[in-house]
Design a protein around this motif. Structure first.
Motif, PDB file in Angstrom:
ATOM      1  N   UNK A 429       0.821  -1.212   0.000  1.00  0.00           N
ATOM      2  CA  UNK A 429       0.000   0.000   0.000  1.00  0.00           C
ATOM      3  C   UNK A 429       0.858   1.268   0.000  1.00  0.00           C
ATOM      4  N   UNK A 430       2.080   1.156   0.552  1.00  0.00           N
ATOM      5  CA  UNK A 430       2.978   2.318   0.613  1.00  0.00           C
ATOM      6  C   UNK A 430       3.752   2.521  -0.686  1.00  0.00           C
ATOM      7  N   UNK A 431       3.691   1.575  -1.582  1.00  0.00           N
ATOM      8  CA  UNK A 431       4.508   1.647  -2.789  1.00  0.00           C
ATOM      9  C   UNK A 431       4.078   2.789  -3.705  1.00  0.00           C
ATOM     10  N   UNK A 432       5.054   3.387  -4.360  1.00  0.00           N
ATOM     11  CA  UNK A 432       4.789   4.357  -5.424  1.00  0.00           C
ATOM     12  C   UNK A 432       4.199   5.674  -4.995  1.00  0.00           C
ATOM     13  N   UNK A 433       4.293   6.018  -3.703  1.00  0.00           N
ATOM     14  CA  UNK A 433       3.683   7.274  -3.244  1.00  0.00           C
ATOM     15  C   UNK A 433       4.437   8.502  -3.766  1.00  0.00           C
ATOM     16  N   UNK A 434       5.703   8.315  -4.157  1.00  0.00           N
ATOM     17  CA  UNK A 434       6.477   9.447  -4.694  1.00  0.00           C
ATOM     18  C   UNK A 434       6.782   9.262  -6.175  1.00  0.00           C
ATOM     19  N   UNK A 435       6.071   8.361  -6.839  1.00  0.00           N
ATOM     20  CA  UNK A 435       6.347   8.091  -8.259  1.00  0.00           C
ATOM     21  C   UNK A 435       6.206   9.358  -9.091  1.00  0.00           C
ATOM     22  N   UNK A 436       7.259   9.625  -9.871  1.00  0.00           N
ATOM     23  CA  UNK A 436       7.242  10.773 -10.766  1.00  0.00           C
ATOM     24  C   UNK A 436       7.246  12.116 -10.073  1.00  0.00           C
ATOM     25  N   UNK A 437       7.635  12.171  -8.790  1.00  0.00           N
ATOM     26  CA  UNK A 437       7.595  13.441  -8.052  1.00  0.00           C
ATOM     27  C   UNK A 437       8.484  14.475  -8.738  1.00  0.00           C
ATOM     28  N   UNK A 438       7.912  15.629  -9.001  1.00  0.00           N
ATOM     29  CA  UNK A 438       8.617  16.660  -9.765  1.00  0.00           C
ATOM     30  C   UNK A 438       9.764  17.291  -8.973  1.00  0.00           C
ATOM     31  N   UNK A 439       9.589  17.456  -7.658  1.00  0.00           N
ATOM     32  CA  UNK A 439      10.645  18.092  -6.859  1.00  0.00           C
ATOM     33  C   UNK A 439      11.911  17.232  -6.871  1.00  0.00           C
ATOM     34  N   UNK A 440      11.742  15.954  -6.565  1.00  0.00           N
ATOM     35  CA  UNK A 440      12.897  15.063  -6.519  1.00  0.00           C
ATOM     36  C   UNK A 440      13.479  14.824  -7.903  1.00  0.00           C
ATOM     37  N   UNK A 441      12.607  14.689  -8.898  1.00  0.00           N
ATOM     38  CA  UNK A 441      13.090  14.482 -10.268  1.00  0.00           C
ATOM     39  C   UNK A 441      13.907  15.674 -10.742  1.00  0.00           C
ATOM     40  N   UNK A 442      13.391  16.876 -10.504  1.00  0.00           N
ATOM     41  CA  UNK A 442      14.129  18.081 -10.911  1.00  0.00           C
ATOM     42  C   UNK A 442      15.440  18.205 -10.144  1.00  0.00           C
ATOM     43  N   UNK A 443      15.416  17.824  -8.861  1.00  0.00           N
ATOM     44  CA  UNK A 443      16.632  17.880  -8.057  1.00  0.00           C
ATOM     45  C   UNK A 443      17.701  16.954  -8.616  1.00  0.00           C
ATOM     46  N   UNK A 444      17.305  15.726  -8.973  1.00  0.00           N
ATOM     47  CA  UNK A 444      18.261  14.784  -9.556  1.00  0.00           C
ATOM     48  C   UNK A 444      18.813  15.297 -10.879  1.00  0.00           C
ATOM     49  N   UNK A 445      17.937  15.831 -11.720  1.00  0.00           N
ATOM     50  CA  UNK A 445      18.379  16.357 -13.014  1.00  0.00           C
ATOM     51  C   UNK A 445      19.386  17.489 -12.836  1.00  0.00           C
ATOM     52  N   UNK A 446      19.107  18.357 -11.857  1.00  0.00           N
ATOM     53  CA  UNK A 446      20.008  19.483 -11.620  1.00  0.00           C
ATOM     54  C   UNK A 446      21.354  19.002 -11.079  1.00  0.00           C
ATOM     55  N   UNK A 447      21.320  17.969 -10.213  1.00  0.00           N
ATOM     56  CA  UNK A 447      22.579  17.426  -9.681  1.00  0.00           C
ATOM     57  C   UNK A 447      23.417  16.811 -10.806  1.00  0.00           C
ATOM     58  N   UNK A 448      22.754  16.117 -11.747  1.00  0.00           N
ATOM     59  CA  UNK A 448      23.490  15.573 -12.887  1.00  0.00           C
ATOM     60  C   UNK A 448      24.156  16.694 -13.690  1.00  0.00           C
ATOM     61  N   UNK A 449      23.411  17.761 -13.865  1.00  0.00           N
ATOM     62  CA  UNK A 449      23.959  18.909 -14.593  1.00  0.00           C
ATOM     63  C   UNK A 449      25.134  19.520 -13.833  1.00  0.00           C
ATOM     64  N   UNK A 450      25.041  19.555 -12.500  1.00  0.00           N
ATOM     65  CA  UNK A 450      26.140  20.081 -11.678  1.00  0.00           C
ATOM     66  C   UNK A 450      27.432  19.320 -11.917  1.00  0.00           C
ATOM     67  N   UNK A 451      27.313  18.006 -12.069  1.00  0.00           N
ATOM     68  CA  UNK A 451      28.500  17.173 -12.284  1.00  0.00           C
ATOM     69  C   UNK A 451      29.098  17.376 -13.670  1.00  0.00           C
ATOM     70  N   UNK A 452      28.224  17.449 -14.683  1.00  0.00           N
ATOM     71  CA  UNK A 452      28.712  17.395 -16.065  1.00  0.00           C
ATOM     72  C   UNK A 452      29.198  18.737 -16.602  1.00  0.00           C
ATOM     73  N   UNK A 453      28.597  19.848 -16.141  1.00  0.00           N
ATOM     74  CA  UNK A 453      28.929  21.154 -16.703  1.00  0.00           C
ATOM     75  C   UNK A 453      30.358  21.555 -16.364  1.00  0.00           C
ATOM     76  N   UNK A 454      31.022  22.236 -17.287  1.00  0.00           N
ATOM     77  CA  UNK A 454      32.396  22.692 -17.074  1.00  0.00           C
ATOM     78  C   UNK A 454      32.427  23.788 -16.012  1.00  0.00           C
ATOM     79  N   UNK A 455      33.547  23.886 -15.318  1.00  0.00           N
ATOM     80  CA  UNK A 455      33.759  24.954 -14.337  1.00  0.00           C
ATOM     81  C   UNK A 455      34.565  26.048 -15.023  1.00  0.00           C
ATOM     82  N   UNK A 456      33.986  27.211 -15.170  1.00  0.00           N
ATOM     83  CA  UNK A 456      34.662  28.299 -15.871  1.00  0.00           C
ATOM     84  C   UNK A 456      35.657  29.004 -14.952  1.00  0.00           C
ATOM     85  N   UNK A 457      36.639  29.637 -15.578  1.00  0.00           N
ATOM     86  CA  UNK A 457      37.624  30.403 -14.816  1.00  0.00           C
ATOM     87  C   UNK A 457      38.697  29.554 -14.175  1.00  0.00           C
ATOM     88  N   UNK A 458      38.855  28.311 -14.621  1.00  0.00           N
ATOM     89  CA  UNK A 458      39.866  27.424 -14.047  1.00  0.00           C
ATOM     90  C   UNK A 458      41.244  27.801 -14.574  1.00  0.00           C
TER      91      UNK A 458
END
Length: 600
Positions: A429-458
């Motif tokens: 009954x507890x399964x899938x209560x956060x399925x497709x949650x936009x807050x967590x999904x967007x957070x994960x996407x942003x973290x992936x972008x944080x890793x991959x994007x170049x750091x300028x001014x190096x």
């Protein structure tokens, strides 16, 4: 309200009403299931926030320079020199030679009488000492009220020489019993002998008073004063700046006072535990007292003409023990990379490297400082592993399917199941209560972008993650997990080649996101995600009004309360209707009985 249960109709009214109410209760059961679902969803959100917070704390450590600047130190001969380095130490090689270790100042007494027992009170062995070492001190003894019948009462301390000396009454102590006072003649010594009924014997060694009669409970030994023999002396030591370690009011010295009931071992232990910085002990093999400074080096007064490291005063130290006050320690002397220098201690730090001298020697010992590549590698590897664990758990929640065949159980439904069955039901009954949650999904996407994007001014040679051998997993099911390429050789080479650039890649500061290092971007994203989750699911300390699910829960609770009140009214209405029916049947039965009489 009186309820009639089928006496006239023969119907089970309670069962009928119960069945009717089951239908009426269906909406409230649905509300309670909705409430349980909201609570589970709130708890799931908070568990995700806990994971994010824990990772954020780990990420903070990755913004510290020490995580990337670990040093490794090697000594060509650790039996002579040991070394350790801080992250600020430069990569370099150092040579130590012609080492003479620092020594501590030490003073040794003359031999003490072989009959002296260091475990017994000094006053009881006063025959071995000159009487000039002792000083009389007046002790004001408060009145003593006895709680039981007794003939012996012990004073707080021994080494007693006289009683009531200041009052002129040298030989009596007064005891009051039931309002009547009696004076006891004082006799002081080491052997009591026969004690008369009007006497009190005081053992001068232990301070125990023995009365010639038994004193009854409630009796009061009136206040009196007695003279106690004490040892007074002082010790002066100095720190590395030449400042005395004692009290200003005592001229920088540290005063000591011990009553005669103290043993030599106890006296030396208390000196060792004091702030003078001396280790003192009695050597039974030579019957000598040894006092040694805990710190090495020539630690003398800046104003001292003779350079004494320890200054003793008082007859016990200078007369009985005959401790010399001219003892001096020596500074460590050595040559470091061709420079002759000295230190007070055998452990010293220079240029971020801490050296510990182990032995005197004349040859050379080389100390090499270099980057601890393996430790930095392990730190980064552990951080990547923790990140992968984090996104795996969050992805597991937002991709988990919702099994709508399993709704939260009502109390009635739960009673029909075993504990194990109910637990398994709840899990589905507890399964899938956060399925497709936009807050967590967007957070994960942003973290992936944080890793991959170049750091300028190096300014170094690395500006993005792939430059140091870290990339995204090629397996789609890993959903953005990071992998360290190969066996980590490329990452280790990057750390060895340009540690500053690796550090900047992770922790560089900047005014814009593109200028910030990877870890600082991650922390910004995590902080924002945590805040958004809190707006939806709150914290355990927040009120319901402070977050969305809390307000929803409050609304559902309000609906449940209102509906339960309505159900009570509906149930009462059913019973009124059935009661009216029962009364009508009873009246019809009565009328039928009367008509039957007319025709009989």
């Amino acid at each position: 309200m009186v309820r009639v249960s089928g006496l006239a109709s023969g119907m089970d009214i309670d069962q009928i009403v119960s069945d009717l109410m089951k239908a009426e209760r269906m909406p409230i059961d649905k509300m309670k299931k909705q409430k349980q679902t909201l609570e589970w969803q709130r708890d799931d959100y908070r568990s995700m926030n806990l994971l994010l917070s824990e990772f954020n704390n780990l990420a903070f450590n990755m913004t510290l320079q020490s995580s990337y600047s670990s040093k490794t130190v090697s000594s060509s001969d650790e039996t002579k020199v040991k070394a350790a380095a801080t992250s600020s130490a430069a990569n370099a090689s150092y040579t130590l030679s012609n080492v003479t270790m620092a020594t501590a100042a030490q003073s040794i007494s003359t031999s003490i009488d072989s009959s002296m027992d260091p475990t017994k009170s000094l006053w009881s062995q006063r025959g071995s000492m000159d009487s000039s070492v002792w000083t009389e001190k007046t002790v004001e003894q408060a009145a003593i009220t006895l709680s039981a019948d007794t003939s012996t009462v012990k004073l707080a301390k021994g080494a007693v020489s006289a009683v009531n000396q200041n009052t002129g009454t040298l030989n009596s102590i007064s005891v009051t019993t039931d309002g009547t006072s009696k004076a006891y003649t004082v006799r002081i010594g080491t052997a009591a002998g026969i004690i008369n009924s009007n006497e009190v014997f005081i053992n001068e060694d232990t301070g125990e008073m023995t009365f010639g009669t038994t004193l009854t409970s409630g009796s009061t030994i009136e206040a009196f004063s007695y003279q106690q023999n004490v040892l007074n002396f002082s010790v002066t030591t100095y720190d590395s700046t030449g400042k005395a370690t004692g009290n200003i009011q005592d001229g920088g010295s540290t005063p000591f006072e011990f009553d005669g009931s103290t043993s030599l071992n106890t006296l030396l232990t208390q000196i060792s535990n004091s702030k003078v910085g001396i280790s003192a002990f009695f050597d039974e093999g030579t019957n000598k007292v040894v006092m040694t400074r805990k710190d090495t080096g020539n630690l003398s007064s800046a104003d001292s003409a003779d350079g004494s490291n320890m200054v003793f005063s008082g007859g016990f130290l200078t007369g009985f023990l005959q401790l010399a006050g001219d003892a001096k320690g020596t500074d460590a002397k050595f040559t470091l990379n061709g420079l002759e220098t000295t230190r007070k201690s055998n452990t010293f730090t220079t240029g971020g490297v801490t050296y510990t001298l182990q032995n005197n020697f004349t040859g050379d010992v080389r100390v090499n400082v270099s980057n601890d590549t393996q430790k930095v590698f392990d730190t980064i590897k552990d951080f990547v592993t923790k990140y992968n664990e984090l996104i795996e758990k969050i992805n597991g929640k937002i991709t988990e399917e919702r099994d709508r065949n399993y709704q939260p159980l009502t109390d009635e439904e739960r009673e029909k199941l075993t504990d194990k069955q109910a637990e398994q039901w709840d899990e589905k009954a507890k399964s899938g209560l956060l399925k497709g949650d936009s807050i967590l999904s967007n957070g994960l996407n942003q973290m992936r972008s944080n890793w991959y994007a170049s750091v300028s001014g190096m300014s170094g040679g690395f500006s993005q993650l792939t430059d140091i051998g870290i990339s995204t997993s090629a397996n789609y099911t890993d959903r953005g997990k990071l992998v360290i390429e190969g066996d980590g050789t490329k990452l280790k080479e990057a750390i060895e080649k340009d540690p500053q650039s690796v550090m900047d890649l992770f922790m560089k500061s900047g005014s814009t996101t593109s200028e910030k290092g990877i870890v600082r971007r991650l922390r910004d994203t995590i902080t924002q995600t945590i805040s958004k989750v809190e707006q939806r699911a709150g914290r355990s300390t927040w009120t319901s009004e402070q977050f969305l699910l809390g307000r929803n829960l409050k609304s559902v609770n309000s609906q449940i309360t209102s509906f339960e009140s309505r159900l009570t009214q509906v149930e009462d209405r059913y019973y009124r209707q059935f009661t009216a029916m029962e009364k009508a049947i009873q009246n019809a039965n009565a009328q039928s009985a009367q008509l039957s009489q007319y025709f009989s």
